[in-house]
Design a protein around this motif. Structure first.
Motif, PDB file in Angstrom:
ATOM      1  N   ILE A   1       0.881  -1.177   0.000  1.00 22.39           N
ATOM      2  CA  ILE A   1       0.000   0.000   0.000  1.00 22.39           C
ATOM      3  C   ILE A   1       0.914   1.222   0.000  1.00 22.39           C
ATOM      4  CG2 ILE A   1      -1.798   1.310   1.229  1.00 22.39           C
ATOM      5  CD1 ILE A   1      -2.888  -1.417   0.403  1.00 22.39           C
ATOM      6  N   LYS A   2       0.701   2.088  -0.991  1.00 22.02           N
ATOM      7  CA  LYS A   2       1.576   3.252  -1.140  1.00 22.02           C
ATOM      8  C   LYS A   2       0.908   4.528  -0.629  1.00 22.02           C
ATOM      9  CE  LYS A   2       3.855   3.596  -5.107  1.00 22.02           C
ATOM     10  NZ  LYS A   2       4.109   3.876  -6.553  1.00 22.02           N
ATOM     11  N   ALA A   3       1.639   5.267   0.219  1.00 21.33           N
ATOM     12  CA  ALA A   3       1.203   6.612   0.616  1.00 21.33           C
ATOM     13  C   ALA A   3       2.007   7.571  -0.275  1.00 21.33           C
ATOM     14  CB  ALA A   3       1.508   6.845   2.084  1.00 21.33           C
ATOM     15  N   TYR A   4       1.393   7.995  -1.357  1.00 22.16           N
ATOM     16  CA  TYR A   4       2.081   8.793  -2.386  1.00 22.16           C
ATOM     17  C   TYR A   4       2.326  10.188  -1.808  1.00 22.16           C
ATOM     18  CZ  TYR A   4       2.684  10.679  -7.177  1.00 22.16           C
ATOM     19  OH  TYR A   4       3.156  11.272  -8.318  1.00 22.16           O
ATOM     20  N   TRP A   5       3.584  10.466  -1.445  1.00 22.74           N
ATOM     21  CA  TRP A   5       3.877  11.685  -0.687  1.00 22.74           C
ATOM     22  C   TRP A   5       3.527  12.947  -1.460  1.00 22.74           C
ATOM     23  CZ3 TRP A   5       7.187  15.318  -2.613  1.00 22.74           C
ATOM     24  CH2 TRP A   5       8.111  14.910  -3.580  1.00 22.74           C
ATOM     25  N   ILE A   6       3.632  12.887  -2.783  1.00 27.94           N
ATOM     26  CA  ILE A   6       3.329  14.039  -3.628  1.00 27.94           C
ATOM     27  C   ILE A   6       1.915  14.532  -3.358  1.00 27.94           C
ATOM     28  CG2 ILE A   6       2.652  14.538  -6.040  1.00 27.94           C
ATOM     29  CD1 ILE A   6       5.555  14.739  -6.049  1.00 27.94           C
ATOM     30  N   MET A   7       1.022  13.579  -3.186  1.00 25.75           N
ATOM     31  CA  MET A   7      -0.389  13.894  -3.098  1.00 25.75           C
ATOM     32  C   MET A   7      -0.849  14.093  -1.654  1.00 25.75           C
ATOM     33  SD  MET A   7      -2.995  10.967  -3.675  1.00 25.75           S
ATOM     34  CE  MET A   7      -2.633  10.497  -2.035  1.00 25.75           C
ATOM     35  N   LEU A   8      -0.296  13.290  -0.744  1.00 28.88           N
ATOM     36  CA  LEU A   8      -0.718  13.371   0.658  1.00 28.88           C
ATOM     37  C   LEU A   8      -0.017  14.484   1.402  1.00 28.88           C
ATOM     38  CD1 LEU A   8      -0.698   9.656   1.822  1.00 28.88           C
ATOM     39  CD2 LEU A   8      -2.686  11.132   1.626  1.00 28.88           C
ATOM     40  N   GLY A   9       1.128  14.908   0.883  1.00 29.49           N
ATOM     41  CA  GLY A   9       1.990  15.797   1.654  1.00 29.49           C
ATOM     42  C   GLY A   9       2.944  14.922   2.457  1.00 29.49           C
ATOM     43  N   ILE A  10       4.109  15.476   2.736  1.00 29.12           N
ATOM     44  CA  ILE A  10       5.154  14.681   3.379  1.00 29.12           C
ATOM     45  C   ILE A  10       4.722  14.249   4.786  1.00 29.12           C
ATOM     46  CG2 ILE A  10       7.528  14.807   4.270  1.00 29.12           C
ATOM     47  CD1 ILE A  10       8.066  16.668   1.774  1.00 29.12           C
ATOM     48  N   LYS A  11       4.091  15.163   5.538  1.00 24.72           N
ATOM     49  CA  LYS A  11       3.750  14.848   6.934  1.00 24.72           C
ATOM     50  C   LYS A  11       2.719  13.717   7.017  1.00 24.72           C
ATOM     51  CE  LYS A  11       4.869  19.468   8.479  1.00 24.72           C
ATOM     52  NZ  LYS A  11       4.405  20.733   9.035  1.00 24.72           N
ATOM     53  N   GLN A  12       1.693  13.812   6.173  1.00 27.57           N
ATOM     54  CA  GLN A  12       0.655  12.772   6.198  1.00 27.57           C
ATOM     55  C   GLN A  12       1.220  11.440   5.671  1.00 27.57           C
ATOM     56  OE1 GLN A  12      -2.063  12.521   7.765  1.00 27.57           O
ATOM     57  NE2 GLN A  12      -3.885  12.620   6.494  1.00 27.57           N
TER      58      GLN A  12
ATOM     59  N   GLN B   1       4.136  10.380   6.162  1.00 27.21           N
ATOM     60  CA  GLN B   1       4.877   9.782   7.288  1.00 27.21           C
ATOM     61  C   GLN B   1       3.902   9.090   8.245  1.00 27.21           C
ATOM     62  OE1 GLN B   1       7.011  13.433   8.527  1.00 27.21           O
ATOM     63  NE2 GLN B   1       8.871  12.198   8.461  1.00 27.21           N
ATOM     64  N   ILE B   2       2.839   9.787   8.612  1.00 28.62           N
ATOM     65  CA  ILE B   2       1.876   9.202   9.569  1.00 28.62           C
ATOM     66  C   ILE B   2       1.245   7.935   8.970  1.00 28.62           C
ATOM     67  CG2 ILE B   2      -0.240   9.648  10.901  1.00 28.62           C
ATOM     68  CD1 ILE B   2       0.590  12.635  10.822  1.00 28.62           C
ATOM     69  N   ALA B   3       1.018   7.990   7.642  1.00 30.83           N
ATOM     70  CA  ALA B   3       0.393   6.841   6.962  1.00 30.83           C
ATOM     71  C   ALA B   3       1.203   5.558   7.138  1.00 30.83           C
ATOM     72  CB  ALA B   3       0.227   7.157   5.478  1.00 30.83           C
ATOM     73  N   GLN B   4       2.511   5.712   7.416  1.00 27.82           N
ATOM     74  CA  GLN B   4       3.352   4.518   7.604  1.00 27.82           C
ATOM     75  C   GLN B   4       2.959   3.744   8.864  1.00 27.82           C
ATOM     76  OE1 GLN B   4       5.257   3.615   5.080  1.00 27.82           O
ATOM     77  NE2 GLN B   4       4.614   5.526   4.114  1.00 27.82           N
ATOM     78  N   TRP B   5       2.118   4.351   9.712  1.00 24.54           N
ATOM     79  CA  TRP B   5       1.586   3.669  10.902  1.00 24.54           C
ATOM     80  C   TRP B   5       0.093   3.353  10.739  1.00 24.54           C
ATOM     81  CZ3 TRP B   5       4.747   1.747  14.546  1.00 24.54           C
ATOM     82  CH2 TRP B   5       6.077   2.178  14.478  1.00 24.54           C
TER      83      TRP B   5
ATOM     84  N   LYS C   1      15.028   9.151   2.728  1.00 23.37           N
ATOM     85  CA  LYS C   1      15.467   8.258   3.808  1.00 23.37           C
ATOM     86  C   LYS C   1      15.286   8.938   5.168  1.00 23.37           C
ATOM     87  CE  LYS C   1      19.498   7.106   2.028  1.00 23.37           C
ATOM     88  NZ  LYS C   1      20.716   6.419   1.580  1.00 23.37           N
ATOM     89  N   ARG C   2      15.558  10.238   5.209  1.00 27.95           N
ATOM     90  CA  ARG C   2      15.410  10.965   6.473  1.00 27.95           C
ATOM     91  C   ARG C   2      13.951  10.955   6.929  1.00 27.95           C
ATOM     92  NH1 ARG C   2      13.438  15.532   7.451  1.00 27.95           N
ATOM     93  NH2 ARG C   2      13.645  16.370   5.353  1.00 27.95           N
ATOM     94  N   LEU C   3      13.042  11.249   6.016  1.00 30.11           N
ATOM     95  CA  LEU C   3      11.637  11.337   6.458  1.00 30.11           C
ATOM     96  C   LEU C   3      11.080   9.976   6.844  1.00 30.11           C
ATOM     97  CD1 LEU C   3       9.009  10.618   4.371  1.00 30.11           C
ATOM     98  CD2 LEU C   3      10.107  12.412   3.074  1.00 30.11           C
ATOM     99  N   ILE C   4      11.610   8.899   6.235  1.00 26.97           N
ATOM    100  CA  ILE C   4      11.155   7.551   6.621  1.00 26.97           C
ATOM    101  C   ILE C   4      11.717   7.211   8.007  1.00 26.97           C
ATOM    102  CG2 ILE C   4      11.284   5.084   6.061  1.00 26.97           C
ATOM    103  CD1 ILE C   4      11.363   5.973   3.041  1.00 26.97           C
ATOM    104  N   ARG C   5      13.002   7.524   8.201  1.00 23.77           N
ATOM    105  CA  ARG C   5      13.618   7.214   9.517  1.00 23.77           C
ATOM    106  C   ARG C   5      12.970   8.051  10.619  1.00 23.77           C
ATOM    107  NH1 ARG C   5      19.099   6.822   6.870  1.00 23.77           N
ATOM    108  NH2 ARG C   5      19.299   4.587   6.543  1.00 23.77           N
ATOM    109  N   GLU C   6      12.646   9.309  10.282  1.00 19.70           N
ATOM    110  CA  GLU C   6      12.045  10.223  11.264  1.00 19.70           C
ATOM    111  C   GLU C   6      10.760   9.644  11.860  1.00 19.70           C
ATOM    112  OE1 GLU C   6      12.824  14.794   9.988  1.00 19.70           O
ATOM    113  OE2 GLU C   6      10.852  13.953   9.598  1.00 19.70           O
TER     114      GLU C   6
END
Ligand code: V47
Length: 367
Positions: A291-302, A304-308, A341-346
Motif C-alpha cells: 500500500i503506497k502513501a504517495y507523498w506528492i499527493m498526501l503531503g510529506i507529513k501525512q 509519514q503518519i500513513a506509515q503507521w 530516507k530521512r523522512l522515513i527514519r524520522e
C-alpha cells in the motif's frame, strides 16, 4: 499482539483481522462509520507489520508526461488541455529522451510516463518513445500507460486491447501504473468521467497485462462525490481481480485535489478520511502486497503518519510531477534520496530502496 479497540462495533473486525479472516463489504462500511481512528490504524498496522515488519519502500524514479492534450473532460482533472490551448504540448520521442537525460536522478531505476488522450497519437508514437527510451537507458524499467490510455490507443489504432498491450510490451513497457481507476461504480463514474474507459475496460486491460506475466499497480480516487459504499465496492472489485490474476503489486489510494478542477467548490478530503482510507485499503486488500502513501499527493507529513496506518511504501524521488501540481498540490515536485530516507527514519520506519517490481536494491543509495 492484541489490538486495543474503544468502539465496540470494531471488535468483531479486530478479531477477524487477528484470525486472518477476509473482511466483507459490510465490515468495510462499519470501519468507515467508526471514528475510532487509533483502533483502525492499529488494525491496519497489525497487517502491515505482519507483511513487511518496519520496512518502508521507496524508489528512485522520474515522471515524464508525453502529452497533456486530452480529448476527455474528466471533472476531477486539472492536467488535461485541449489541443488548441497554447499550454498544450506533445513531446516527441527524442524530446522525452532528452528530458529523461536532463532530469534523471543518480541511481534512477524507473521512468513513469502517463499523459492525456490525443486522437492524433497512434500506437506507433507510444512504441517509438518506448524504443527510444530503451535504447538510451537499457537498464531502466519503464512503467507507462494507464488502461484508459491503452483502451484509447486501441480504439484510435483499430486494434484490440490485447494487441496494443503486446506491442507495447515488445517495445519495452515493463509494467503498468495504477491510474485511471477513479471509482468503478457506474453511477459515480458517469458523473466524474463519463466518456472514458469503464470498469470493464480497465480490468480487461490489466487482465491482458497480467496474463502476459507483467505486473501493474491499482488506484482509487476518493474524497470527491463518492460515498463509503462506492469505495468499498471499488476495493472488492480489485480484490476479486487479484484473486483471479494476481498481477497487482501495489495499491495507491489517491486523495482528491480540487483546485483548478470542475469540482473546485468541494472541500478537499480531511486528514481523517485520508488515514481511514489508507487503513481500510490495507485491511480490505488482503491479497495485494503493498500500500503506497504517495507523498506528492498526501503531503510529506501525512505520508509519514500513513506509515503507521497500513502504508508500507512512499513512492520515490518522483522528479517533476505535473498532474497533482496542476491541481494545487503544494508539495515539492521531487525529492532527493537523502530526504526520502530521512523522512522515513524520522517516523520510525526502516527505509528500503526497491525497484519497480519490489526487488530490494543494495549499494550506496540504499544505506
Ligand atoms: O488516474 C487526476 C488521479 C491519477 C487528480 O502506479 C487526481 O505507482 C487527485 O495513477 N486530484 C494518475 N487525483 C496518478 C497515478 C499514480 C500516481 C503515482 C504512482 C502511481 C503508480 C500511479 O491521478 C489519475 C487520477 O486518478 N488524479 N487528477 C486530482 N485533481
Amino acid at each position: 499482539m492484541s489490538i486495543h479497540v474503544s468502539d465496540s462495533s470494531l471488535l468483531p473486525i479486530a478479531e477477524k483481522i487477528q484470525a486472518g479472516t477476509r473482511l466483507s463489504f459490510e465490515d468495510g462500511l462499519v470501519i468507515y462509520a467508526s471514528h475510532d481512528l487509533p483502533a483502525i490504524g492499529a488494525m491496519a498496522n497489525y497487517v502491515r507489520e505482519k507483511l513487511h515488519g518496519g520496512k518502508t519502500y521507496f524508489n528512485i524514479n522520474l515522471h515524464i508526461n508525453p502529452t497533456n492534450t486530452c480529448f476527455m473532460s474528466c471533472r476531477f482533472c486539472a492536467f488535461g488541455r485541449k489541443a488548441f490551448d497554447e499550454k498544450s504540448y506533445i513531446r516527441k520521442p527524442d524530446e522525452i529522451v532528452k528530458r529523461a537525460r536532463e532530469c534523471m536522478p543518480e541511481g534512477c531505476t524507473e521512468i513513469h510516463l502517463v499523459g492525456g488522450l490525443d486522437p492524433r497519437l497512434k500506437i506507433d508514437y507510444y512504441c517509438s518513445y518506448l524504443s527510444a527510451l530503451k535504447e538510451a537507458f537499457p537498464h531502466i524499467h519503464i512503467k507507462t500507460l494507464t488502461p484508459v490510455e491503452v483502451a484509447f490507443i486501441a480504439k484510435m489504432s483499430k486494434m484490440t486491447i490485447g494487441e496494443v498491450v503486446q506491442k507495447l510490451a515488445d517495445a519495452g513497457m515493463g509494467s503498468m501504473p495504477g491510474g485511471g481507476a477513479e471509482i468503478f461504480d457506474e453511477e459515480v463514474r458517469e458523473q466524474i468521467c463519463e466518456h472514458k474507459c469503464d470498469a470493464k475496460g480497465w480490468f480487461e486491460t490489466h487482465r491482458e497485462v497480467h496474463t502476459r506475466g507483467l505486473k501493474s499497480n491499482c488506484t482509487m480516487l476518493y474524497g470527491h462525490i463518492e460515498q463509503p459504499r462506492h469505495r468499498i465496492d471499488h476495493l472488492i472489485r480489485l480484490r476479486n481481480h487479484q484473486d483471479e490474476f494476481g498481477g497487482f503489486q501495489c495499491f495507491i489510494p489517491l486523495s482528491f485535489h480540487p483546485a483548478n478542477t470542475e469540482f473546485k467548490h468541494l472541500p478537499p478530503p480531511s486528514g481523517f478520511l485520508e488515514l481511514q482510507t489508507i487503513a481500510i485499503s490495507r485491511l480490505m486488500l488482503d491479497n495485494i502486497p503493498h500500500i503506497k502513501a504517495y507523498w506528492i499527493m498526501l503531503g510529506i507529513k501525512q505520508a509519514q503518519i500513513a506509515q503507521w496506518f497500513g502504508a508500507n511504501d512512499i513512492d520515490g524521488t518522483v522528479v517533476h510531477e505535473e498532474i497533482y501540481h496542476d491541481a494545487g498540490a503544494t508539495t515539492p515536485t521531487g525529492m532527493t534520496v537523502t530526504e526520502l530516507k530521512r523522512l522515513i527514519r524520522e517516523c520510525g520506519r526502516e527505509p528500503v530502496l526497491r525497484n519497480t517490481v519490489y526487488e530490494e536494491i543494495g549499494g550506496p543509495a540504499a544505506t
